[in-house]
Design a protein around this motif. Structure first.
Motif, PDB file in Angstrom:
ATOM      1  N   HIS A  55      -1.595   0.083   6.066  1.00 49.17           N
ATOM      2  CA  HIS A  55      -1.892   0.361   7.399  1.00 49.17           C
ATOM      3  C   HIS A  55      -3.185  -0.218   7.947  1.00 49.17           C
ATOM      4  O   HIS A  55      -4.378  -0.192   7.513  1.00 49.17           O
ATOM      5  CB  HIS A  55      -2.035   2.020   7.907  1.00 49.17           C
ATOM      6  CG  HIS A  55      -1.490   2.247   9.201  1.00 49.17           C
ATOM      7  ND1 HIS A  55      -2.188   1.719  10.279  1.00 49.17           N
ATOM      8  CD2 HIS A  55      -0.922   3.387   9.574  1.00 49.17           C
ATOM      9  CE1 HIS A  55      -1.682   2.202  11.540  1.00 49.17           C
ATOM     10  NE2 HIS A  55      -0.796   3.280  10.938  1.00 49.17           N
ATOM     11  N   LYS A  57      -5.010   0.093  10.559  1.00 55.98           N
ATOM     12  CA  LYS A  57      -5.876   0.594  11.558  1.00 55.98           C
ATOM     13  C   LYS A  57      -7.184   0.806  10.901  1.00 55.98           C
ATOM     14  O   LYS A  57      -8.266   1.076  11.698  1.00 55.98           O
ATOM     15  CB  LYS A  57      -5.542   2.092  12.070  1.00 55.98           C
ATOM     16  CG  LYS A  57      -5.158   3.069  11.058  1.00 55.98           C
ATOM     17  CD  LYS A  57      -4.510   4.357  11.738  1.00 55.98           C
ATOM     18  CE  LYS A  57      -4.314   5.364  10.709  1.00 55.98           C
ATOM     19  NZ  LYS A  57      -3.891   6.531  11.449  1.00 55.98           N
ATOM     20  N   ALA A  98       3.935   2.008  13.623  1.00 52.41           N
ATOM     21  CA  ALA A  98       4.272   3.476  13.091  1.00 52.41           C
ATOM     22  C   ALA A  98       4.048   4.584  14.318  1.00 52.41           C
ATOM     23  O   ALA A  98       3.281   5.446  13.818  1.00 52.41           O
ATOM     24  CB  ALA A  98       3.810   3.878  11.838  1.00 52.41           C
ATOM     25  N   ARG A 155       3.193  16.834  12.210  1.00 48.48           N
ATOM     26  CA  ARG A 155       3.019  15.940  13.288  1.00 48.48           C
ATOM     27  C   ARG A 155       4.159  15.303  14.106  1.00 48.48           C
ATOM     28  O   ARG A 155       5.090  16.319  14.158  1.00 48.48           O
ATOM     29  CB  ARG A 155       1.905  14.902  12.828  1.00 48.48           C
ATOM     30  CG  ARG A 155       1.130  14.143  13.825  1.00 48.48           C
ATOM     31  CD  ARG A 155       0.105  13.288  13.234  1.00 48.48           C
ATOM     32  NE  ARG A 155       0.590  12.253  12.875  1.00 48.48           N
ATOM     33  CZ  ARG A 155      -0.210  11.143  11.991  1.00 48.48           C
ATOM     34  NH1 ARG A 155      -1.583  11.311  12.152  1.00 48.48           N
ATOM     35  NH2 ARG A 155       0.436  10.161  11.663  1.00 48.48           N
ATOM     36  N   HIS A 184       4.617   9.876   7.313  1.00 50.01           N
ATOM     37  CA  HIS A 184       3.225   9.728   6.744  1.00 50.01           C
ATOM     38  C   HIS A 184       2.668  11.231   6.177  1.00 50.01           C
ATOM     39  O   HIS A 184       2.557  12.272   6.676  1.00 50.01           O
ATOM     40  CB  HIS A 184       2.377   9.607   7.962  1.00 50.01           C
ATOM     41  CG  HIS A 184       0.924   9.993   7.713  1.00 50.01           C
ATOM     42  ND1 HIS A 184       0.194   9.128   6.702  1.00 50.01           N
ATOM     43  CD2 HIS A 184      -0.188  10.572   8.366  1.00 50.01           C
ATOM     44  CE1 HIS A 184      -0.938   9.721   6.617  1.00 50.01           C
ATOM     45  NE2 HIS A 184      -1.162  10.375   7.619  1.00 50.01           N
ATOM     46  N   GLY A 229       3.549   6.555   3.250  1.00 46.79           N
ATOM     47  CA  GLY A 229       2.265   6.073   3.545  1.00 46.79           C
ATOM     48  C   GLY A 229       0.988   6.905   3.556  1.00 46.79           C
ATOM     49  O   GLY A 229       1.079   7.714   4.583  1.00 46.79           O
ATOM     50  N   SER A 230      -0.009   6.760   2.579  1.00 54.50           N
ATOM     51  CA  SER A 230      -1.042   7.404   3.028  1.00 54.50           C
ATOM     52  C   SER A 230      -1.955   7.083   1.643  1.00 54.50           C
ATOM     53  O   SER A 230      -1.452   6.439   0.629  1.00 54.50           O
ATOM     54  CB  SER A 230      -1.126   9.064   2.769  1.00 54.50           C
ATOM     55  OG  SER A 230      -0.600   9.440   1.686  1.00 54.50           O
ATOM     56  N   THR A 231      -3.522   7.251   1.645  1.00 57.54           N
ATOM     57  CA  THR A 231      -4.362   6.870   0.672  1.00 57.54           C
ATOM     58  C   THR A 231      -4.076   8.025  -0.275  1.00 57.54           C
ATOM     59  O   THR A 231      -4.091   7.986  -1.636  1.00 57.54           O
ATOM     60  CB  THR A 231      -5.764   6.425   0.998  1.00 57.54           C
ATOM     61  OG1 THR A 231      -5.470   5.450   1.665  1.00 57.54           O
ATOM     62  CG2 THR A 231      -6.495   6.623  -0.070  1.00 57.54           C
ATOM     63  N   ARG A 247       2.512   2.621   2.482  1.00 57.57           N
ATOM     64  CA  ARG A 247       1.623   1.998   3.722  1.00 57.57           C
ATOM     65  C   ARG A 247       0.356   2.772   3.693  1.00 57.57           C
ATOM     66  O   ARG A 247      -0.300   3.278   4.551  1.00 57.57           O
ATOM     67  CB  ARG A 247       2.401   2.279   4.735  1.00 57.57           C
ATOM     68  CG  ARG A 247       3.751   1.992   5.227  1.00 57.57           C
ATOM     69  CD  ARG A 247       4.307   2.479   6.759  1.00 57.57           C
ATOM     70  NE  ARG A 247       3.812   3.711   7.058  1.00 57.57           N
ATOM     71  CZ  ARG A 247       4.307   4.589   6.493  1.00 57.57           C
ATOM     72  NH1 ARG A 247       5.650   4.932   5.882  1.00 57.57           N
ATOM     73  NH2 ARG A 247       3.794   5.964   6.930  1.00 57.57           N
ATOM     74  N   PRO A 248      -0.555   2.607   2.624  1.00 51.94           N
ATOM     75  CA  PRO A 248      -1.768   3.370   2.551  1.00 51.94           C
ATOM     76  C   PRO A 248      -2.631   2.341   3.478  1.00 51.94           C
ATOM     77  O   PRO A 248      -2.389   1.167   3.537  1.00 51.94           O
ATOM     78  CB  PRO A 248      -2.136   3.247   1.085  1.00 51.94           C
ATOM     79  CG  PRO A 248      -1.399   1.850   0.543  1.00 51.94           C
ATOM     80  CD  PRO A 248      -0.206   1.919   1.327  1.00 51.94           C
ATOM     81  N   GLY A 249      -3.619   3.110   4.039  1.00 52.38           N
ATOM     82  CA  GLY A 249      -4.598   2.324   4.950  1.00 52.38           C
ATOM     83  C   GLY A 249      -5.916   2.486   4.518  1.00 52.38           C
ATOM     84  O   GLY A 249      -6.837   1.409   4.276  1.00 52.38           O
ATOM     85  N   THR A 250      -6.534   3.628   4.272  1.00 55.23           N
ATOM     86  CA  THR A 250      -8.019   3.873   4.197  1.00 55.23           C
ATOM     87  C   THR A 250      -8.356   3.215   2.845  1.00 55.23           C
ATOM     88  O   THR A 250      -9.553   3.131   2.558  1.00 55.23           O
ATOM     89  CB  THR A 250      -8.019   5.386   3.889  1.00 55.23           C
ATOM     90  OG1 THR A 250      -7.710   6.140   5.299  1.00 55.23           O
ATOM     91  CG2 THR A 250      -9.609   5.871   3.908  1.00 55.23           C
TER      92      THR A 250
END
Ligand SMILES: Cc1ncc(COP(=O)(O)O)c(C=O)c1O
Length: 375
Positions: A55, A57, A98, A155, A184, A229-231, A247-250
């Motif tokens: 991700h 962002k 997403a 969510r 997510h 997806g997440s860290t 899809r990890p982002g952080t």
């Protein structure tokens, strides 16, 4: 007299300077740490046999996305229309948006981006997909979509029990093609510091998503991607057989929310905010020049609500902030003008507050990276 104001001049002239010469508050990215995070997550996804679509962002920097792709990511994930447009304009060729394409402006962005890059768009209902489908059919530009499934965060995302029915409605639409399902599993972060509970929660989310994918396939609808997806869930959800993408982002920057629960080690945090002490008239707190417009007001999820943690000598926490003033508590020996480095609570919220970040190696500026698509 110089026609250019000093703040405007500095960005161009900073490369090669020691960080002590930076204006503050400034976001610093430690390049060796960033490279290590990128490489480790790529190797981990590879070891599981899942593709990686980070991700974007978290950074919103083209340079970070490029490093992630170089390390083997198949593409990037985005949340906002601004991010999608920035990625397509910068020449990224595989983007997963997403976020439901609700509203005429998002539909226009999707069509514009789909003409320039492979674009997959996340939807969670027929209503969220219909306007996009109509516009794509009219434009003769078919667009791939993924169905978002709520695996526990509460969510967006279809209720898993209704996923087959919604998938049937989506495949009947002209202009769009159902490519996969995604979730997510952000509720893994909410579980906190217990690794066994995090593992169980992440695995359960992955299993539920795979179950939904299998039910949709069994109903005669082929799916390619099953994407988590997440860290916090990066070491659990993608380990489930049948998951195809993570899809990890952080992870790329790390932050205090991750450090607090042990999903990122303190030494793997690539991002800090460089700030200066501007007043010690109060004693404790000392006042610094990083307030909520520099740090974001996103307080820690797993602690005392602080907006940042000092990682430089003297210690302390940024307990709270006004717009341009941070209240640094528990620090010792600070004087006006001293520099402090702060680990932010939430890296993604932080990035969006700044127009540039400064890439640093061994305390020296090596590059200035614009933060793209902020709104
Ligand atoms: C849809 C989606 N995918 C992936 C992520 C990445 O999660 P994290 O920031 O925990 O790595 C997020 C983060 O909010 C998200 O909303």
């Amino acid at each position: 007299m110089s026609p250019t104001a000093p703040q405007a001049l500095r960005w161009d002239e900073l490369v090669g300077a020691p960080i002590q010469q930076l204006p503050t508050p400034t976001v610093i990215i430690d390049l060796p740490t960033l490279r290590r995070n990128v490489a480790q997550m790529a190797a981990y996804a590879d070891s599981l046999g899942v593709t990686l679509r980070p991700h974007w962002k978290t950074s919103k920097c083209a340079q970070v996305g490029a490093l992630q792709l170089e390390a083997g990511a198949v593409g990037l994930t985005a949340a906002t229309a601004g991010e999608v447009e920035a990625l397509a304009a910068a020449g990224f060729t595989d983007v997963f948006w997403a976020y439901p394409p609700v509203g005429a402006a998002r539909v226009a962005t999707a069509l514009w981006a789909a003409a320039r890059t492979r674009l997959i768009v996340g939807v969670d209902s027929l209503a969220s997909a219909e306007p996009l489908a109509e516009a794509a059919a009219a434009a003769g530009t078919p667009i791939e979509i993924r169905l978002e499934v709520d695996t526990g965060l509460g969510r967006t995302g279809v209720d898993p029990r209704r996923a087959v029915e919604v998938a049937q409605a989506l495949v009947a639409l002209p202009g769009v093609r159902l490519e996969g399902v995604f979730t997510h599993e952000g509720h893994v972060q909410g579980v906190g510091a217990d690794p066994a509970r995090r593992l169980a929660t992440g695995v359960a989310a992955g299993e539920l998503l795979v179950e939904v994918a299998e039910a949709i396939r069994a109903d005669g609808m082929p799916l390619t991607s099953v994407s988590v997806g997440s860290t916090a869930g990066a070491r659990s959800a993608p380990t489930v057989t049948g998951v195809t993408e993570a899809r990890p982002g952080t992870y790329v920057y790390g932050d205090e929310n991750q450090v607090a629960i042990g999903t990122v080690a303190p030494e793997d945090t690539a991002v800090t905010v460089l700030s200066r002490v501007i007043s010690v008239e109060r004693g404790d707190p000392a006042l610094i020049d990083a307030g909520i417009k520099a740090m974001s007001a996103d307080g820690s999820m797993h602690g005392d609500g602080r907006i940042g943690t000092v990682v430089s000598d003297g210690g302390g926490v940024v307990a709270t902030g006004h717009e341009e003033h941070g209240f640094l508590r528990g620090a010792t020996g600070l004087r006006v003008g001293d520099l402090v480095r702060i680990r932010p609570n939430h890296a993604c919220g932080l990035s969006n507050m700044h127009s540039h970040v400064v890439a640093v190696e061994d305390g020296v500026v090596v590059d200035i990276w614009p933060v793209l698509g902020r709104h």
